[in-house]
Design an enzyme around this catalytic site. Sequence first.
Site, short mmCIF file in Angstrom:
data_model
loop_
_atom_site.label_atom_id
_atom_site.label_comp_id
_atom_site.label_asym_id
_atom_site.label_seq_id
_atom_site.Cartn_x
_atom_site.Cartn_y
_atom_site.Cartn_z
N PRO A 269 20.11 8.59 -41.35
CA PRO A 269 18.88 9.34 -41.10
C PRO A 269 18.86 10.69 -41.78
O PRO A 269 19.90 11.29 -42.06
CB PRO A 269 18.88 9.51 -39.58
CG PRO A 269 20.28 9.29 -39.15
CD PRO A 269 21.07 8.69 -40.25
N GLY A 270 17.66 11.16 -42.04
CA GLY A 270 17.47 12.50 -42.57
C GLY A 270 16.62 13.31 -41.61
O GLY A 270 17.05 14.25 -40.97
N ARG A 306 3.57 17.95 -47.43
CA ARG A 306 3.42 16.72 -46.63
C ARG A 306 1.96 16.44 -46.22
O ARG A 306 1.55 15.29 -46.17
CB ARG A 306 4.32 16.79 -45.38
CG ARG A 306 5.81 16.99 -45.73
CD ARG A 306 6.72 16.79 -44.54
NE ARG A 306 6.65 15.44 -44.06
CZ ARG A 306 6.00 15.08 -42.98
NH1 ARG A 306 5.39 15.97 -42.24
NH2 ARG A 306 5.95 13.81 -42.63
N CYS A 337 -5.21 25.95 -56.30
CA CYS A 337 -6.53 25.63 -56.83
C CYS A 337 -6.76 24.13 -56.83
O CYS A 337 -6.89 23.50 -57.89
CB CYS A 337 -6.62 26.17 -58.24
SG CYS A 337 -7.85 27.44 -58.36
N1 LLP Z 1 17.83 6.24 -46.74
C1 LLP Z 1 17.00 5.86 -47.74
C2 LLP Z 1 17.46 4.88 -48.70
C3 LLP Z 1 15.71 6.43 -47.84
O1 LLP Z 1 14.89 6.02 -48.80
C4 LLP Z 1 15.32 7.42 -46.90
C5 LLP Z 1 14.00 8.06 -47.00
C6 LLP Z 1 16.23 7.79 -45.88
C7 LLP Z 1 17.48 7.17 -45.83
C8 LLP Z 1 15.93 8.84 -44.85
O2 LLP Z 1 14.81 8.53 -44.11
P1 LLP Z 1 14.46 9.37 -42.78
O3 LLP Z 1 15.58 9.17 -41.77
O4 LLP Z 1 14.36 10.78 -43.16
O5 LLP Z 1 13.19 8.78 -42.30
N2 LLP Z 1 8.95 12.71 -47.82
C9 LLP Z 1 8.55 11.85 -46.72
C10 LLP Z 1 9.66 10.92 -46.27
C11 LLP Z 1 10.12 9.98 -47.37
C12 LLP Z 1 11.31 9.16 -46.98
C13 LLP Z 1 11.88 8.42 -48.15
N3 LLP Z 1 13.14 7.78 -47.90
C14 LLP Z 1 8.01 12.76 -45.59
O6 LLP Z 1 7.87 13.95 -45.80
O7 LLP Z 1 7.67 12.26 -44.52
#
Ligand code: LLP
Length: 409
Positions: A269-270, A306, A337
């Site tokens: 997770p991120g 976002r 702009c």
């Molecule tokens: N692993 C892979 C292979 C991924 O493609 C991603 C996110 C993650 C882990 C982490 O996902 P998370 O746990 O953060 O949901 N910029 C977008 C989110 C794009 C996510 C892309 N991949 C936003 O601001 O919502």
Amino acid sequence: MIISGISVQELAEKYGTPLYVYDFSRIHENAQRLKTAFRSDDVSVDFYYAMKANCHPAILDVFVEEGYGMDCVSPGELKLALQAGVKPENILYTGNYESHDDLKAAFDSGAKINLDDISTLYRLLKIGTPEMITYRINPGKGKGKYEEITTGGDKAKFGVPYEKAVTAYKNAIDAGIKRFGAHMMTGSGVLDADHFPNMLELFLNELGEISSELGINFEFIDMGGGLGIPYFGDGETLDIEKVGKNTLNIFRKKVMELKLGNPTLALEPGRYLVGDTGIMVSRVTGIKEGYRTFIGIDAGFNTLIRSALYGAQHSIIIDGKENEAPSITADICGQICENTDIFAKDRMLPLTEEGDLAVFTQAGAYGNVMSMPYNLRFRPAEVAVVDGKDKLITRREVFDDYMSRIQTL
Ligand code: LLP
């Protein structure tokens, strides 16, 4: 508004706006809470931090301290993870549409390589034969908060379609590769606790078929990231204990039933780990009574993209007026702009004035990392709050940073 004992107003005066502020104690808490939810005596679980969410080196240090590996997507991220002291075996490299140079960087680093396509294997084999290979399998289904961040299913650009997964692993066996992992990532920002065990069950059934057809075992099975956090207008937080308990139960049951050996479960997770640890502080620059009421701020989609990109809605707090009842309805926009530079439409707010601070919460993930100097409005500074003290961790970008890369004709 106070962050770990420090007033946001003080920070805005000291460092200027727009400004990202991170609460480091919250990052530790999130890292620990996730580990606790997935604690198990009989299943070994590996945690990778998806550093794309926020790759500030000071934040990576927290995850190293908390015993996380790194999920990387590019040679740049890989280099930073190695610099942070993460061992190559604790790095999973998941690219997509990888160039020769990307694959070479991944191969040379010794990280675990996760391939997004069948064709990538042959590009990799020209560089060398890794001991282990993982495929990002698109299980044919996905779920995300927005379609744009739904990374699985037949509309997503990612992964080897499940129907081609047997061929993908067979090609790897034919190339002499003997150790395997499996990976999926089906979407981001999911608040439904049942989604995770359900997707894992589907994935494990698919892996069972691959395993029995080819006679291989998977050393680890990565269920991706995607754990959501509530933003403006969302109800409840994700019940992480339920996710952990039900996911582990499905994993135990299916691994045994399908005779999948003794794989490790991996998560990457991120957003869940850093999303709610950061705020973006901006200042109200002007209020316009036009065809609509507009509140203009000194941030824009160059600072936090976002909303412009996905229509994402962040909570916006007018500092010092948290307890005042809403009395105006306005669109909150940035200075870029472009007509898409609008953070919120028809948002109800307390009476807002020029000079007020508008604070965007849940800005720790995919915030500053996605910022850009469009319109030559430069990237914001970042401040860490650690043990009740503030520290500048990224200085504000300035005109000279831009010019330093420019060569005259
Ligand atoms: N692993 C892979 C292979 C991924 O493609 C991603 C996110 C993650 C882990 C982490 O996902 P998370 O746990 O953060 O949901 N910029 C977008 C989110 C794009 C996510 C892309 N991949 C936003 O601001 O919502």
